[in-house]
Design a protein around this motif. Sequence first.
Motif, PDB file in Angstrom:
ATOM      1  N   GLY A 174      -9.140  26.914  81.384  1.00  0.00           N
ATOM      2  CA  GLY A 174      -9.951  27.269  80.231  1.00  0.00           C
ATOM      3  C   GLY A 174     -10.995  26.250  79.851  1.00  0.00           C
ATOM      4  N   ILE A 175     -10.813  24.987  80.247  1.00  0.00           N
ATOM      5  CA  ILE A 175     -11.735  23.951  79.807  1.00  0.00           C
ATOM      6  C   ILE A 175     -13.119  24.110  80.438  1.00  0.00           C
ATOM      7  N   SER A 176     -13.196  24.839  81.551  1.00  0.00           N
ATOM      8  CA  SER A 176     -14.490  25.098  82.180  1.00  0.00           C
ATOM      9  C   SER A 176     -14.914  26.558  82.048  1.00  0.00           C
ATOM     10  N   SER A 177     -14.178  27.345  81.248  1.00  0.00           N
ATOM     11  CA  SER A 177     -14.414  28.794  81.160  1.00  0.00           C
ATOM     12  C   SER A 177     -15.425  29.135  80.063  1.00  0.00           C
ATOM     13  N   ILE A 178     -16.614  28.623  80.186  1.00  0.00           N
ATOM     14  CA  ILE A 178     -17.628  28.812  79.143  1.00  0.00           C
ATOM     15  C   ILE A 178     -18.020  30.275  79.011  1.00  0.00           C
ATOM     16  N   ASP A 179     -18.352  30.912  80.131  1.00  0.00           N
ATOM     17  CA  ASP A 179     -18.773  32.320  80.090  1.00  0.00           C
ATOM     18  C   ASP A 179     -17.623  33.236  79.675  1.00  0.00           C
ATOM     19  N   GLY A 180     -16.413  32.928  80.143  1.00  0.00           N
ATOM     20  CA  GLY A 180     -15.265  33.758  79.795  1.00  0.00           C
ATOM     21  C   GLY A 180     -14.935  33.698  78.317  1.00  0.00           C
ATOM     22  N   VAL A 181     -14.988  32.504  77.747  1.00  0.00           N
ATOM     23  CA  VAL A 181     -14.718  32.374  76.308  1.00  0.00           C
ATOM     24  C   VAL A 181     -15.787  33.104  75.509  1.00  0.00           C
ATOM     25  N   LYS A 182     -17.049  32.993  75.928  1.00  0.00           N
ATOM     26  CA  LYS A 182     -18.120  33.715  75.244  1.00  0.00           C
ATOM     27  C   LYS A 182     -17.881  35.223  75.299  1.00  0.00           C
ATOM     28  N   ALA A 183     -17.439  35.714  76.464  1.00  0.00           N
ATOM     29  CA  ALA A 183     -17.190  37.154  76.609  1.00  0.00           C
ATOM     30  C   ALA A 183     -16.056  37.605  75.693  1.00  0.00           C
ATOM     31  N   ALA A 184     -15.011  36.796  75.608  1.00  0.00           N
ATOM     32  CA  ALA A 184     -13.883  37.148  74.734  1.00  0.00           C
ATOM     33  C   ALA A 184     -14.307  37.141  73.271  1.00  0.00           C
ATOM     34  N   LYS A 185     -15.050  36.137  72.881  1.00  0.00           N
ATOM     35  CA  LYS A 185     -15.511  36.051  71.489  1.00  0.00           C
ATOM     36  C   LYS A 185     -16.428  37.226  71.142  1.00  0.00           C
ATOM     37  N   ALA A 186     -17.270  37.601  72.109  1.00  0.00           N
ATOM     38  CA  ALA A 186     -18.158  38.740  71.878  1.00  0.00           C
ATOM     39  C   ALA A 186     -17.375  40.032  71.688  1.00  0.00           C
ATOM     40  N   ALA A 187     -16.176  40.078  72.272  1.00  0.00           N
ATOM     41  CA  ALA A 187     -15.311  41.259  72.125  1.00  0.00           C
ATOM     42  C   ALA A 187     -14.432  41.175  70.884  1.00  0.00           C
ATOM     43  N   GLY A 188     -14.628  40.124  70.093  1.00  0.00           N
ATOM     44  CA  GLY A 188     -13.868  39.997  68.861  1.00  0.00           C
ATOM     45  C   GLY A 188     -12.483  39.411  69.036  1.00  0.00           C
TER      46      GLY A 188
END
Length: 581
Positions: free
Chosen positions: A142-156
């Motif tokens: 997770g520490i390098s998962s910048i795009d993945g975290v953004k995608a999750a946050k965008a999904a609420g």
Amino acid sequence: MYYQGVKKNIVRRPAGKKRAQFGAIHPLLERLFLARGLSSAEELDRTLAKLPSPWLLSGMAEMVEHLITAINAQQRISIVADFDADGATSCAVAIKGLQLLGASEVLFVVPNRFEYGYGLTPEIVELVKLQSPDLIITVDNGISSIDGVKAAKAAGIKVLVTDHHLPGAELPPADAIVNPNLVDDKFPGKSIAGVGVIFYVLMALRSRLREQSWFAQHQVQEPNLAQLLDYVALGTVADVVALDQINRILVYQGLLRIRTGRAHPGLVALIEVAGKNPQAIAAGDLGFSLGPRLNAAGRMDDMSLGIQCLLTDDPALARDMAFQLDSLNADRQEVEGQMKHEAMVLLAEMKALDKHHLPAGVCLFDAEWHQGVIGILAARIKDRLHRPVIAFAPAGKDQIKGSARSIQGVHIRDVLSDIAAAHPKLLSKFGGHAMAAGLSLNMHDYPAFALAFDEMVSKRLVDVDLEQKVLTDGELTEQEMTVELADLLQNAAIWGQEFPEPVFNGVFDVIQARIVGQRHLKLVLRKPQGVLLIDAIAFFVDQPEQWLGLRQINAAYKLDVNEFRGNRSVQFILQYLEKTA
């Protein structure tokens, strides 16, 4: 003639320079501990009370606040795990621990390495969304998962990151991050594994719930989180992190639970299929017997099988899944053997092109290699060549994935970071530790990357000793070659990465030699002018028939106990041997 065909120098480990303050212990133990940088009895303390506070980890307060909100609101939580043994045990600790602390719905997703690759990617977020979670917790990633975290946050979906890998220049926009390797983090244990990080999060969460009288209000008995330490021990040893005092405590306490019959059914089943005695289980058994079987699920198929084996409370089901893992591990060993043979052919071709030397940093690729086994292959070749190695395999869509292993003095993730800075378009992604890393690149960039890797490693090898050495703790007398001393050494400490198990050396007459199991060498040895006969075994010897008929060898060995039909006798586990006569 040398063990594994590689000439090494047997070198005595430097003596410790500190003053010993251990109290009354065996003189040999005192020497061993001093040589490993310890000097006081306090450093040998393996009680849980010696663990540092979880609140020293930056981000812990925010992490716990979000978890308490999730528990009180009975939110659905999805654990996103890595597909290795550390990730699997981290996932089991997270699920079991959160359930013990009041979470009602805790699910998991583990990426299939052949379809999705590593970490919380946008593609994995799409899978997680099928579970309709309110919260994602990453474990061992997770520490390098910048795009993945953004995608999750965008999904609420809220995202909490627990990881131990080295962070990049940019951190993901998670709601909270706990990672001992963050810049300015005050936690003293930088070597803690991913499973240790999530265990620490649970300890902090329980502490805060206790402060808020949560257990009393809900008429729930406060759980003993020590019941999770068998998982923590396995994940810590299997991830080959440095066994500093924190990790030695965690592993010792986990082993204690296994030895006293308090392990989870999945671990009991893994111990059974590995043919180990749970009452005498050692850290080495976790790393060399249980870890590979658990890892086999992620390497050969899907780590979901390994996680389910860890999680089940049904001994019969655990046994069935453990046998499946054992079978996958056998498949892995067969594939690894073939790949190692092909790698040695590639190395021979490299030497044919340049008769003077191999590259400083070695890259190997074969279009038929198995993506799940390249990490083990890189480690095997690194051990043979004593230089950094990256093994690559196809990953589809003109991409290849590499698994890197390094040597002391060459920080492999820094090497990759320098390559990325000098050649911004060369690497698709990378991450890892000082000694191991993973990366992806386009197939057509492989030749350019191999040259860049060799160049960057060469710069770091200027001050690195490339001579192959076997560090030992000196010679033992015949009077010291006893079952009692072997037991003392085994139980005196948790030995492992950067806290190496004692290795001794000496010249021995060969009284008897025979081959067992096709590639193992069984010997009966005696010190020159000695009287004691000692059984010894060397595993996976190249061309073992060459060692038959020898009169004398120089050997480095671990002192071990062989148990057969209730009888216990001393034996040597040979780490290195060479012909002397």
